[in-house]
Motif scaffolding. Structure first.
Motif, PDB file in Angstrom:
ATOM      1  N   THR A  90     -24.289  -3.622 -19.617  1.00 44.93           N
ATOM      2  CA  THR A  90     -25.393  -2.757 -19.199  1.00 44.93           C
ATOM      3  C   THR A  90     -26.591  -3.100 -20.075  1.00 44.93           C
ATOM      4  O   THR A  90     -26.487  -3.124 -21.301  1.00 44.93           O
ATOM      5  CB  THR A  90     -25.021  -1.267 -19.363  1.00 44.93           C
ATOM      6  OG1 THR A  90     -23.861  -1.000 -18.572  1.00 44.93           O
ATOM      7  CG2 THR A  90     -26.161  -0.365 -18.919  1.00 44.93           C
ATOM      8  N   ARG A 139     -31.165  -2.887 -20.448  1.00 45.44           N
ATOM      9  CA  ARG A 139     -32.399  -2.229 -20.055  1.00 45.44           C
ATOM     10  C   ARG A 139     -33.555  -3.023 -20.652  1.00 45.44           C
ATOM     11  O   ARG A 139     -33.371  -3.822 -21.576  1.00 45.44           O
ATOM     12  CB  ARG A 139     -32.449  -0.776 -20.508  1.00 45.44           C
ATOM     13  CG  ARG A 139     -32.583  -0.591 -21.999  1.00 45.44           C
ATOM     14  CD  ARG A 139     -32.600   0.876 -22.365  1.00 45.44           C
ATOM     15  NE  ARG A 139     -32.819   1.063 -23.807  1.00 45.44           N
ATOM     16  CZ  ARG A 139     -32.763   2.235 -24.400  1.00 45.44           C
ATOM     17  NH1 ARG A 139     -32.504   3.328 -23.703  1.00 45.44           N
ATOM     18  NH2 ARG A 139     -32.983   2.331 -25.705  1.00 45.44           N
ATOM     19  N   THR A 167     -39.518   2.481 -20.720  1.00 43.78           N
ATOM     20  CA  THR A 167     -38.151   1.955 -20.676  1.00 43.78           C
ATOM     21  C   THR A 167     -37.657   1.990 -19.240  1.00 43.78           C
ATOM     22  O   THR A 167     -37.852   2.984 -18.533  1.00 43.78           O
ATOM     23  CB  THR A 167     -37.215   2.808 -21.561  1.00 43.78           C
ATOM     24  OG1 THR A 167     -37.742   2.820 -22.900  1.00 43.78           O
ATOM     25  CG2 THR A 167     -35.816   2.247 -21.593  1.00 43.78           C
ATOM     26  N   SER A 168     -37.015   0.911 -18.820  1.00 43.77           N
ATOM     27  CA  SER A 168     -36.477   0.835 -17.464  1.00 43.77           C
ATOM     28  C   SER A 168     -35.217   1.674 -17.333  1.00 43.77           C
ATOM     29  O   SER A 168     -34.645   2.138 -18.331  1.00 43.77           O
ATOM     30  CB  SER A 168     -36.135  -0.621 -17.114  1.00 43.77           C
ATOM     31  OG  SER A 168     -34.962  -1.035 -17.797  1.00 43.77           O
ATOM     32  N   SER A 169     -34.769   1.834 -16.119  1.00 39.98           N
ATOM     33  CA  SER A 169     -33.447   2.393 -15.870  1.00 39.98           C
ATOM     34  C   SER A 169     -32.417   1.384 -16.360  1.00 39.98           C
ATOM     35  O   SER A 169     -32.730   0.201 -16.554  1.00 39.98           O
ATOM     36  CB  SER A 169     -33.245   2.625 -14.377  1.00 39.98           C
ATOM     37  OG  SER A 169     -34.175   3.549 -13.887  1.00 39.98           O
ATOM     38  N   ASP A 170     -31.181   1.840 -16.527  1.00 44.46           N
ATOM     39  CA  ASP A 170     -30.106   0.928 -16.915  1.00 44.46           C
ATOM     40  C   ASP A 170     -29.857  -0.095 -15.813  1.00 44.46           C
ATOM     41  O   ASP A 170     -29.951   0.224 -14.625  1.00 44.46           O
ATOM     42  CB  ASP A 170     -28.805   1.691 -17.164  1.00 44.46           C
ATOM     43  CG  ASP A 170     -28.868   2.596 -18.380  1.00 44.46           C
ATOM     44  OD1 ASP A 170     -29.918   2.631 -19.052  1.00 44.46           O
ATOM     45  OD2 ASP A 170     -27.855   3.259 -18.648  1.00 44.46           O
TER      46      ASP A 170
END
Length: 87
Positions: free
Chosen positions: A71, A73, A15-18
């Protein structure tokens, strides 16, 4: 804007950063080096910090534009190989 790596190439779940976008700003999120099994969920942060899947990226649908204010991700599903970047 230069391309930025969100998730390094691989086959494990990641999972990427936000990704926080201000009102009116947008970016393109894309997969690269995707094999036939690669899947990446683009998720939107909802109320109460719940994440909602809004689009699946794959080899056949490799990119999508995300628009603020919001936001987001990227979340790679285990099993297929790919990397994820934004531009």
């Amino acid at each position: 804007m230069a391309a930025a790596e969100l998730i390094a190439s691989g086959a494990t779940a990641a999972t990427s950063s936000d990704i926080e976008l201000a009102d009116g700003n947008s970016i393109i999120v894309a997969v690269e080096g995707a094999d036939d099994r690669a899947e990446v969920a683009i998720e939107l942060k909802g109320t109460g910090s719940n994440w909602i899947s809004v689009r699946m990226l794959s080899r056949s649908e490799p990119a999508w534009s995300v628009v603020g204010p919001a936001t987001y991700r990227a979340r790679r599903v285990a099993g297929g190989t790919c990397g994820v970047f934004s531009a």
